[in-house]
Design a protein around this motif. Structure first.
Motif, PDB file in Angstrom:
ATOM      1  N   THR A 334      15.513   0.411 -11.296  1.00 21.86           N
ATOM      2  CA  THR A 334      16.087   1.662 -10.736  1.00 21.86           C
ATOM      3  C   THR A 334      17.272   1.283  -9.675  1.00 21.86           C
ATOM      4  N   ALA A 335      18.099   2.562 -10.083  1.00 24.38           N
ATOM      5  CA  ALA A 335      19.523   2.044  -9.448  1.00 24.38           C
ATOM      6  C   ALA A 335      19.727   2.354  -8.184  1.00 24.38           C
ATOM      7  N   GLN A 336      17.979   2.855  -7.607  1.00 22.96           N
ATOM      8  CA  GLN A 336      18.551   3.989  -5.565  1.00 22.96           C
ATOM      9  C   GLN A 336      17.130   3.246  -5.602  1.00 22.96           C
ATOM     10  N   PHE A 337      16.764   3.135  -4.549  1.00 21.22           N
ATOM     11  CA  PHE A 337      15.352   3.303  -3.938  1.00 21.22           C
ATOM     12  C   PHE A 337      15.422   4.833  -3.195  1.00 21.22           C
ATOM     13  N   VAL A 338      14.658   5.922  -3.764  1.00 23.97           N
ATOM     14  CA  VAL A 338      14.396   7.489  -3.123  1.00 23.97           C
ATOM     15  C   VAL A 338      13.054   7.030  -2.426  1.00 23.97           C
ATOM     16  N   LEU A 339      13.532   7.784  -1.282  1.00 22.73           N
ATOM     17  CA  LEU A 339      12.724   7.930   0.188  1.00 22.73           C
ATOM     18  C   LEU A 339      11.955   9.479   0.502  1.00 22.73           C
ATOM     19  N   PRO A 340      11.103   9.549  -0.105  1.00 22.13           N
ATOM     20  CA  PRO A 340       9.616   9.492   0.116  1.00 22.13           C
ATOM     21  C   PRO A 340       9.405   9.050  -1.129  1.00 22.13           C
ATOM     22  N   ASP A 341       9.992   9.373  -2.386  1.00 27.23           N
ATOM     23  CA  ASP A 341       9.372   9.099  -3.627  1.00 27.23           C
ATOM     24  C   ASP A 341       8.908   8.302  -4.534  1.00 27.23           C
ATOM     25  N   VAL A 342       9.724   6.941  -3.456  1.00 25.01           N
ATOM     26  CA  VAL A 342       9.326   5.428  -3.856  1.00 25.01           C
ATOM     27  C   VAL A 342       7.748   4.523  -3.611  1.00 25.01           C
ATOM     28  N   LEU A 343       7.411   5.410  -1.920  1.00 16.84           N
ATOM     29  CA  LEU A 343       6.157   5.260  -1.465  1.00 16.84           C
ATOM     30  C   LEU A 343       5.447   6.363  -2.047  1.00 16.84           C
ATOM     31  N   GLN A 344       5.396   6.994  -3.175  1.00 15.78           N
ATOM     32  CA  GLN A 344       4.059   7.760  -3.448  1.00 15.78           C
ATOM     33  C   GLN A 344       3.625   7.231  -4.434  1.00 15.78           C
ATOM     34  N   VAL A 345       4.152   6.541  -5.083  1.00 19.99           N
ATOM     35  CA  VAL A 345       3.867   5.333  -6.634  1.00 19.99           C
ATOM     36  C   VAL A 345       3.036   4.411  -6.230  1.00 19.99           C
ATOM     37  N   PRO A 346       1.862   3.662  -6.794  1.00 23.69           N
ATOM     38  CA  PRO A 346       1.625   2.549  -7.025  1.00 23.69           C
ATOM     39  C   PRO A 346       2.204   1.160  -7.194  1.00 23.69           C
ATOM     40  N   PRO A 347       1.933   0.436  -6.719  1.00 21.03           N
ATOM     41  CA  PRO A 347       1.182   0.333  -5.693  1.00 21.03           C
ATOM     42  C   PRO A 347       1.325   0.764  -4.287  1.00 21.03           C
ATOM     43  N   ILE A 348       2.715   0.718  -4.031  1.00 17.83           N
ATOM     44  CA  ILE A 348       2.663   1.165  -2.716  1.00 17.83           C
ATOM     45  C   ILE A 348       1.899   2.040  -1.719  1.00 17.83           C
ATOM     46  N   SER A 349       1.457   3.167  -3.079  1.00 14.17           N
ATOM     47  CA  SER A 349       0.899   4.149  -2.705  1.00 14.17           C
ATOM     48  C   SER A 349      -0.216   3.878  -2.099  1.00 14.17           C
ATOM     49  N   GLU A 350      -0.680   2.798  -2.317  1.00 10.12           N
ATOM     50  CA  GLU A 350      -2.259   2.557  -2.333  1.00 10.12           C
ATOM     51  C   GLU A 350      -2.985   1.937  -0.615  1.00 10.12           C
ATOM     52  N   ARG A 351      -1.008   1.666  -0.101  1.00  9.03           N
ATOM     53  CA  ARG A 351      -1.086   1.622   1.361  1.00  9.03           C
ATOM     54  C   ARG A 351      -1.074   2.215   2.155  1.00  9.03           C
ATOM     55  N   GLY A 352      -1.698   3.454   2.126  1.00 10.63           N
ATOM     56  CA  GLY A 352      -1.139   5.233   3.091  1.00 10.63           C
ATOM     57  C   GLY A 352      -0.440   6.101   2.250  1.00 10.63           C
ATOM     58  N   ASN A 353      -0.287   7.217   3.268  1.00 13.93           N
ATOM     59  CA  ASN A 353       0.467   7.918   3.282  1.00 13.93           C
ATOM     60  C   ASN A 353       2.591   8.023   3.423  1.00 13.93           C
ATOM     61  N   VAL A 354       2.898   8.777   3.481  1.00 14.60           N
ATOM     62  CA  VAL A 354       4.130   8.449   4.110  1.00 14.60           C
ATOM     63  C   VAL A 354       3.969   8.325   5.539  1.00 14.60           C
ATOM     64  N   ILE A 355       3.221   8.980   5.973  1.00 19.28           N
ATOM     65  CA  ILE A 355       3.048   8.606   7.841  1.00 19.28           C
ATOM     66  C   ILE A 355       2.953   7.647   7.895  1.00 19.28           C
ATOM     67  N   GLU A 356       1.894   7.256   7.378  1.00 17.56           N
ATOM     68  CA  GLU A 356       1.043   5.710   7.508  1.00 17.56           C
ATOM     69  C   GLU A 356       1.764   4.840   7.476  1.00 17.56           C
ATOM     70  N   ILE A 357       2.861   4.643   6.506  1.00 14.89           N
ATOM     71  CA  ILE A 357       3.483   3.683   6.063  1.00 14.89           C
ATOM     72  C   ILE A 357       4.693   3.897   6.895  1.00 14.89           C
ATOM     73  N   ALA A 358       5.366   5.540   7.637  1.00 14.75           N
ATOM     74  CA  ALA A 358       6.261   5.100   8.476  1.00 14.75           C
ATOM     75  C   ALA A 358       6.300   4.029   9.372  1.00 14.75           C
ATOM     76  N   LYS A 359       5.296   4.529   9.931  1.00 18.23           N
ATOM     77  CA  LYS A 359       4.349   3.562  11.325  1.00 18.23           C
ATOM     78  C   LYS A 359       4.585   2.341  10.914  1.00 18.23           C
ATOM     79  N   MET A 360       3.749   1.904   9.841  1.00 20.72           N
ATOM     80  CA  MET A 360       3.934   0.274   9.652  1.00 20.72           C
ATOM     81  C   MET A 360       5.656  -0.495  10.138  1.00 20.72           C
ATOM     82  N   PHE A 361       6.425   0.802  10.294  1.00 22.56           N
ATOM     83  CA  PHE A 361       7.812   0.261  10.631  1.00 22.56           C
ATOM     84  C   PHE A 361       7.852   0.666  12.000  1.00 22.56           C
TER      85      PHE A 361
END
Length: 381
Positions: A334-361
Motif C-alpha cells: 500500500t502506498a499510504q496508510f489511511v486512518l482509520p481504515d488500516v485499523l479495521q482489518v485483521p490482525p490489527i482489528s483483533e486488538r480492539g476498535n479504533v478508540i481502544e487502539i488510539a488509547k494504546m498510543f
C-alpha cells in the motif's frame, strides 16, 4: 438511472460517484444537476465536483459533505481524489462509473461507505457498479462479509432498466434448498481509457503508450515505462525532490493523484518492470532516475533495525500495531496508510476498535502522528 435510484430510495442520501477523470466528473455533475433541477434550485450545491482542479473550493464542498448536520452537498463527483483518507460517516451510496484496476483501489473506494453512524440511521450502504468490473473481480466475502442484497440490471442509453435479475436476496435458503455459488455475469469489454493533459491525450494499450496531439494525430509511440519516467521527471525533476514530497503523507496523496490523472498506475508499472515486490516510491525513482530498487520488505526491515528508538518510545501494544502496519506494507505494498481504515482489518482489528487502539498510543492525535512518522521514516533514506 442513478437519479431514478435516488428517487426510489432517498434523494438526500449522501452519494459519491467515482468517475474516469476530472473531465468525466465535470460532465457527470452537469448531467446530475440537470436531472435534479428541482432540488438544485433549492440547494445550489446539491451536486458538486471534488477533484484536484477545485482546490480550496473543492475542499469546502467536501467539508460540508462530511458534516453530518449539513444537508448538502448530497452528491459528489470525483476521479481519484476521494479514494483514500476521506471520512464520510453518513455516505450511503458508492457509485462506480469507471473501471477499477486493483483490489486495493476497490477496497479504498468502498471504504468511503463503510462508516457506521447508528445515531443517524447509517447501518448499511449501497455499491452501484455501472462497469461490473469491480464487484465481479474483487468481491471478498471473507474480508467484507456477505452483501445483504445483490441485483444485476441492464440499462439502455436513456438510463432506463430493461432487465433486472436478483442474484442474492440476502435471505437464508429454505430447507433442502441449495442456492449454490453467487455468479455475476461478465462485464462487457471496456475500450482503452483516454487521459487528457497539456492539450493532448494518451491512450494505454498493453505496455505501449500512443501519444496524440490535440487533433488526434499520432505523435509517437513509446514504452509504458518510458512514458511514466518522462512524466515523473516533468513533475519532479530530481529524486531528492520526489523523496521530500513523498515522505509527507499529504503530498504523497497529491503525487499519486497527479500520476493517476496521467494514466500512471503502480500496478501496471510493477508488472511492466517485473518487480511485484518493489516499493512504489522506489519503482518511480528506478524508472525515472535509474535509482537502485528496494523491496518493500527490505525497507521495512531497515527501518526496524536502524530506528529502534522510534519504536521504543511506545508501549508493547502500540509497538505491536506499528509492526503489524509494517507487515501489511511489506506484503501488500500500500502506498499510504489511511486512518482509520488500516485499523479495521485483521490482525490489527483483533486488538480492539479504533478508540481502544488510539488509547494504546495515548490518544487519537498521538496515534495519527505515530502512523505519519512511521511512513516518513520509511522513506528517510
Amino acid at each position: 438511472h442513478l437519479t431514478d435510484f435516488l428517487n426510489k430510495t432517498d434523494r438526500f442520501a449522501k452519494t459519491i460517484v467515482f468517475c474516469v477523470d476530472q473531465e468525466h466528473a465535470s460532465d457527470m455533475r452537469t448531467a446530475l444537476n440537470n436531472l435534479n433541477s428541482d432540488l438544485v434550485r433549492q440547494y445550489p450545491d446539491y451536486v458538486c465536483r471534488v477533484t484536484a482542479d477545485e482546490g480550496d473550493i473543492g475542499r469546502g464542498h467536501l467539508s460540508r459533505f462530511q458534516d453530518v448536520e449539513s444537508r448538502s452537498p448530497v452528491i459528489l463527483t470525483t476521479s481519484q481524489l476521494l479514494t483514500t483518507g476521506v471520512d464520510a460517516p453518513t455516505c450511503k451510496n458508492i457509485v462506480i462509473a469507471r473501471v477499477v484496476g486493483s483490489l486495493t483501489e476497490f477496497k479504498q473506494i468502498i471504504g468511503r461507505g463503510t462508516r457506521v453512524r447508528d445515531d443517524y440511521g447509517k447501518l448499511w450502504f449501497n455499491i452501484i457498479d455501472y462497469t461490473g468490473s469491480a464487484t465481479q473481480r474483487f468481491a471478498d466475502p471473507d474480508f467484507d462479509g456477505d452483501p445483504a442484497f445483490i441485483s444485476q440490471e441492464e440499462v439502455d442509453a436513456a438510463g432506463k432498466t430493461t432487465n433486472e435479475r436478483i442474484i442474492d436476496d440476502g435471505l437464508p435458503p429454505l430447507e433442502g434448498e441449495d442456492k449454490g455459488p453467487i455468479v455475476i455475469d461478465e462485464a462487457p469489454t471496456v475500450e482503452p481509457r483516454k487521459y487528457y493533459f497539456d492539450e493532448g491525450h494518451v491512450e494505454i494499450a498493453s505496455h505501449l503508450v500512443y501519444e496524440l496531439d490535440p487533433d488526434g494525430k499520432q505523435l509517437r509511440v513509446l514504452k509504458y515505462s518510458d512514458y511514466a519516467a518522462e512524466k515523473v521527471r516533468t513533475l519532479y525533476p530530481s529524486a531528492p525532490e520526489l523523496r521530500q514530497k513523498w515522505a509527507n503523507p499529504a503530498e504523497r496523496s497529491e503525487i499519486i493523484d497527479k500520476l493517476a490523472q496521467r494514466g500512471i498506475s503502480f500496478d501496471e508499472l510493477a508488472e511492466t518492470a517485473k518487480q511485484p515486490d518493489a516499493d512504489p516510491f522506489d519503482l518511480l525513482c528506478h524508472i525515472a532516475f535509474n535509482a537502485p530498487l528496494r523491496t518493500r520488505r527490505e525497507r521495512a526491515q531497515r527501518l526496524c533495525e536502524e530506528r529502534k528508538d522510534f519504536f521504543d518510545q511506545y508501549g508493547p501494544e502500540a509497538r505491536a500495531i506499528l509492526n503489524e502496519l509494517l507487515d501489511k506494507y511489506a506484503e501488500y505494498g500500500t502506498a499510504q496508510f489511511v486512518l482509520p481504515d488500516v485499523l479495521q482489518v485483521p490482525p490489527i482489528s483483533e486488538r480492539g476498535n479504533v478508540i481502544e487502539i488510539a488509547k494504546m498510543f495515548g490518544g487519537s492525535e498521538r496515534l495519527r502522528n505515530a502512523v505519519n512518522h512511521l511512513q516518513t521514516l520509511l522513506y528517510a533514506a
